[in-house]
Design an enzyme around this catalytic site. Structure first.
Site, PDB file in Angstrom:
ATOM      1  CB  SER A  71      -0.507  -8.129  -0.927  1.00 54.75           C
ATOM      2  OG  SER A  71      -1.334  -8.902  -0.074  1.00 54.75           O
ATOM      3  CE  LYS A 118      -4.361  -1.549   0.447  1.00 56.60           C
ATOM      4  NZ  LYS A 118      -5.504  -1.131  -0.402  1.00 56.60           N
TER       5      LYS A 118
END
Length: 318
Positions: free
Chosen positions: A298, A49
Site C-alpha cells: 500500500s 491514497k
C-alpha cells in the site's frame, strides 16, 4: 447505510486516468509461483491514497474547491490530498498526530500543505473545526464514499491484470482501501477471497468482525505497532463495507512486518513502509488462504533509519 458499488468505482477510474499511476501486478517467483504484489508505493506520493484523494477533490464543485480542503492524516493521505489540491489550485491543510513520521510530515509540507500537529486523539475533531471555521471542504482519509470509490480502483486493476486471482490481501487501518478493493473484487470475481491484514497491536477490525459490532481501540494501545499508517481505526461507513464484503481478517506480529519489509526490499526490489508490508507479511507467515494471491503493497514512505535497521538486521551474521 448505503454502500459504495462497482459503478462508483468504475467512474472513479475514469477520473483518475492520467493523474494516477496504473500500477502493475508483479509476479514474485521467489515465493511459490502463486504470489504477486501490487506496488502502490510507485504512486507519485508513494502510496495508494492518491487515488481516493484525487477522486474526492475532482468531485468538489469549483466554489467549494476554492475555499480549500482540510483533512487529518498521519502522512500518506495528507500527501495525497496536498498533491491533488495543488494540481487543481486549491489550498490544503493537514492535521497530523503528534509523533507522526518526520519523513511524511516533511513530504506533506513539500507538497504545499499547511500542517497542524495535535495529540492523536484530537486530530479528527481539530480537522472538522478548522474546516468549519475556514469554510473549507473536509476530505477525510477513509470515511467518505468518494474516497472509498477511488481506492477501489486498486481492485479493478488487480482483476483486470489477473482475472483468475483467488486471494487478494489488503492492509486494514481506517478501512478505506480494504472497503474499495473488496467492493471491486467481489463484484468482478465473486469466487475470490478478499482478506484484510492488521498488526496484532492494532487489530480492532478483526475484533469487531469477530464480535459482530464495530470496536475502537485507543491510540495509547495502537501506538505500539510499527505500522503507523494503520494505527487509526475504521469508521461506521468502512466497517459496514468490511463486514459485508471481506472474507476475513488476519493479524501479523511486529517481527513479521519487519521481515516482510526486508523481503520486499531484497527480493522484489520494492521499498515498503511497515503498513505497506502488512499484506506480504501475512502471506509469508502462512496465515492466509492459498491460491493465486495478490498482496497490495500500500505504500513506500518508510523512514530511512527504520529501513536501514530492517535491512541490516536481515543480513547480520548470527
Amino acid at each position: 447505510m448505503e454502500l459504495v458499488g462497482l459503478r462508483q468505482v468504475s467512474e472513479a477510474a475514469q477520473r483518475l486516468t492520467g493523474g494516477v499511476v496504473r500500477t502493475p501486478v508483479v509476479p514474485c517467483p521467489w515465493a511459490d509461483g502463486e504470489f504477486w504484489v501490487k506496488p502502490e508505493n510507485l504512486q507519485p506520493t508513494g502510496a495508494f491514497k492518491i487515488r481516493g484523494a484525487t477522486n474526492a477533490v475532482a468531485l468538489l464543485d469549483g466554489a467549494t474547491r476554492a475555499r480549500g480542503v482540510v483533512t487529518h492524516s498521519s502522512g500518506n493521505h495528507g500527501q495525497a490530498l496536498a498533491h491533488a489540491a495543488r494540481a487543481l489550485g486549491a489550498r490544503c491543510t493537514v492535521v497530523a498526530p503528534e509523533g507522526a513520521s518526520p519523513v511524511k510530515v516533511e513530504a506533506m509540507r513539500a507538497m504545499g500543505a499547511r500542517v497542524v500537529t495535535v495529540p492523536p486523539e484530537r486530530r479528527e475533531e481539530t480537522a472538522r473545526a478548522l474546516a468549519a471555521e475556514e469554510g473549507a471542504a473536509l476530505v477525510p482519509p477513509f470515511d467518505h464514499p468518494d474516497v472509498i470509490a477511488g481506492q477501489g480502483t486498486v481492485g479493478l486493476e488487480i482483476v483486470a491484470d489477473l482475472p483468475e486471482v483467488d486471494v487478494v490481501l489488503v492492509p486494514v487501518g481506517g478501512g478505506g482501501l480494504a472497503s474499495g478493493v473488496a467492493t471491486a473484487v467481489t463484484a468482478l470475481r465473486p469466487s475470490a477471497r478478499v482478506v484484510g491484514v492488521e498488526p496484532e497491536a492494532a487489530a480492532d477490525t478483526a475484533e469487531g468482525l469477530a464480535l459482530g459490532r464495530r470496536t475502537v481501540w485507543a491510540s495509547e494501545r495502537t501506538r505500539h505497532t510499527i505500522a503507523d499508517g494503520v494505527r487509526v481505526g475504521n469508521s461506521e461507513l468502512t466497517f459496514a463495507h468490511l463486514r459485508e464484503r471481506l472474507d476475513s481478517v488476519v493479524t501479523v506480529g511486529e517481527a513479521q512486518i519487519r521481515a516482510a519489509m526486508g523481503v520486499l526490499a531484497r527480493r522484489a526490489r520494492l521499498v515498503a513502509e511497515p503498513s505497506g508490508a502488512l499484506a506480504t507479511a501475512a502471506y509469508l507467515s502462512g496465515r492466509t488462504p492459498r491460491g493465486r494471491t495478490v498482496a497490495v503493497v500500500s505504500g513506500g514512505n518508510a523512514d530511512p533509519w527504520l529501513l536501514a535497521e530492517v535491512l541490516t538486521a536481515a543480513v547480520r551474521p548470527r
